[in-house]
Design a protein around this motif. Structure first.
Motif, PDB file in Angstrom:
ATOM      1  N   ALA A 291       0.550  -1.435   0.153  1.00  0.00           N
ATOM      2  CA  ALA A 291       0.258  -0.026  -0.032  1.00  0.00           C
ATOM      3  C   ALA A 291       0.443   1.669  -0.304  1.00  0.00           C
ATOM      4  N   LEU A 292       2.134   1.306   0.571  1.00  0.00           N
ATOM      5  CA  LEU A 292       2.600   2.147   1.217  1.00  0.00           C
ATOM      6  C   LEU A 292       3.122   2.508  -0.409  1.00  0.00           C
ATOM      7  N   ILE A 293       3.808   1.839  -1.291  1.00  0.00           N
ATOM      8  CA  ILE A 293       4.748   1.268  -2.243  1.00  0.00           C
ATOM      9  C   ILE A 293       3.616   1.944  -3.509  1.00  0.00           C
ATOM     10  N   GLU A 294       2.156   1.965  -3.210  1.00  0.00           N
ATOM     11  CA  GLU A 294       1.314   2.241  -4.707  1.00  0.00           C
ATOM     12  C   GLU A 294       1.097   3.811  -4.023  1.00  0.00           C
ATOM     13  N   LEU A 295       0.799   4.368  -3.004  1.00  0.00           N
ATOM     14  CA  LEU A 295       1.059   5.826  -2.597  1.00  0.00           C
ATOM     15  C   LEU A 295       1.972   6.556  -2.785  1.00  0.00           C
ATOM     16  N   PHE A 296       2.634   5.756  -3.634  1.00  0.00           N
ATOM     17  CA  PHE A 296       4.419   6.853  -3.283  1.00  0.00           C
ATOM     18  C   PHE A 296       4.524   6.812  -5.536  1.00  0.00           C
ATOM     19  N   GLU A 297       3.376   5.605  -5.613  1.00  0.00           N
ATOM     20  CA  GLU A 297       3.610   5.700  -6.863  1.00  0.00           C
ATOM     21  C   GLU A 297       2.253   6.398  -7.361  1.00  0.00           C
ATOM     22  N   LEU A 298       1.092   6.536  -6.997  1.00  0.00           N
ATOM     23  CA  LEU A 298       0.314   7.505  -7.534  1.00  0.00           C
ATOM     24  C   LEU A 298       0.892   9.004  -7.111  1.00  0.00           C
TER      25      LEU A 298
END
Ligand SMILES: [Mn+2]
Length: 371
Positions: A358-365
């Protein structure tokens, strides 16, 4: 003197599922490597080709495949002997009913456990007639009083493998007990030898001719076996035959910039178009390495026949505040802080894994929004 190829566990017709678009290539490779197996036999002047079980994945494989395999074996210059294994046992309606086996003069499917006298040796074959058994398939062999080179062919599990059910159990000293010069066995897919009490190797798994899955040790070979005379120590040479290479990689990230190690490891893989790669990363991920992780993903998807990346065991590096600080202040940063806390402190691995992703996805967003 006798020189022969020992091979087993071709598992022709195996689905190779779970590999997406690469599945077909994996199936095709099994047939291509059979061609190279026959070529190796010719190059090395092997007189016999002995196949000790599980040529086919099961008795319901495509008839056309049975024909192809039969036709290929018919191209071998010497004699071919086949013992059915537990995947393709000799039962009514089996692959061994196919007419191709009657057509080829040089190919014999062995249907009974009886000695076969050849010019330079005697074969002691153990064809299997059911999928499972607790009996030792070699127990009938008694070659001790023969003055001819004695070669056994069997399929089963060598006794003493940790945690293994006694599925067609073969004693570790089966070759000695039976008075054989060599006992060629199949069932396990890795090359393995079993020296006797004198330190002489008279029993071996050839392993499969083409690797069947990730993590399989020393597979994709055939054995060239040479026996000078009755009682002589066999010369056993393992010869690579497989077309594809399988790489199961586990890399632990232990510092900032460590994702570069994974890229270097991928760069070192020879013939990537014929390589299957399963990469598992664990350890700590720094925010500055996230872009490199995308490169790893891209390399796996573009360069190799098959590539998969697992990051479920990665956690954000705890001392790396840039994970948090690069996000806009307010509810998003607060959410990231909570997620990071979860990633580092959750009581079970599944929760940690979801939080990290989820953290990685947040950065990608965030990065996509910034473009
Ligand atoms: Mn088997």
């Amino acid at each position: 003197m006798i020189r022969f190829i020992h091979t087993a566990d071709w598992q022709m017709g195996m689905k190779a599922s779970g590999l997406g678009a690469a599945s077909q290539a994996v199936r095709d490779a099994r047939l291509d490597s059979l061609k190279s197996l026959v070529d190796i036999g010719h190059d090395k002047n092997a007189e016999l080709l002995l196949v000790t079980g599980d040529l086919f994945e099961d008795n319901a494989v495509d008839r056309l495949l049975v024909r192809r395999v039969g036709d290929l074996l018919a191209t071998f210059n010497g004699k071919v002997f086949i013992t059915p294994g537990n995947h393709d046992p000799l039962v009514p309606g089996s692959v061994w009913d196919h007419p191709v086996w009657q057509e080829s003069k040089n190919v014999t499917v062995i249907r009974e456990a009886n000695p076969i006298e050849l010019d330079d040796c005697t074969l002691y074959p153990c064809p299997l007639k059911e999928k499972y058994s607790t009996r030792n398939p070699t127990s009938w062999i008694d070659a001790a009083h023969s003055d001819r080179i004695a070669i056994g062919m069997a399929h089963g599990t060598v006794e003493g493998m940790p945690g293994m059910e006694p599925d067609y159990p073969i004693p570790r000293d089966a070759a000695t007990r039976a008075g054989l010069d060599y006992l060629g066995i199949g069932h396990w897919h890795s090359f393995a030898t079993y020296p006797d009490s004198k330190g002489e190797t008279r029993m071996a798994y050839s392993g499969t001719h083409e690797t069947t899955k990730f993590g399989e040790r020393d597979s994709g070979n055939v054995l060239l076996v040479e026996i000078e005379s009755r009682g002589a120590r066999p010369k056993i040479e393992s010869i690579p035959c497989g077309q594809l290479s399988w790489h199961s990689l586990d890399i632990a990230l232990d510092r900032e910039g460590a994702v570069e190690d994974a890229i270097e490891t991928l760069d070192k893989i020879d013939a990537p178009a014929k390589a299957l790669v399963r990469l598992r990363l664990d350890g700590m991920l720094y925010a500055s390495d996230r872009a490199k992780l995308a490169v790893v993903e891209e390399l796996l998807a573009s360069r190799f026949l098959y590539g998969s990346l697992s990051i479920e065991k990665l956690v954000p590096a705890p001392e790396d505040d840039s994970w948090i600080e690069s996000l806009p202040a307010g509810p998003i940063r607060e959410a990231a802080e909570k997620i990071r806390h979860q990633a580092l402190n959750a009581s079970d691995d599944f929760q940690k894994s979801i939080a990290t992703q989820a953290l990685i996805e947040l950065f990608e967003l965030k990065e996509q929004a910034a473009l």
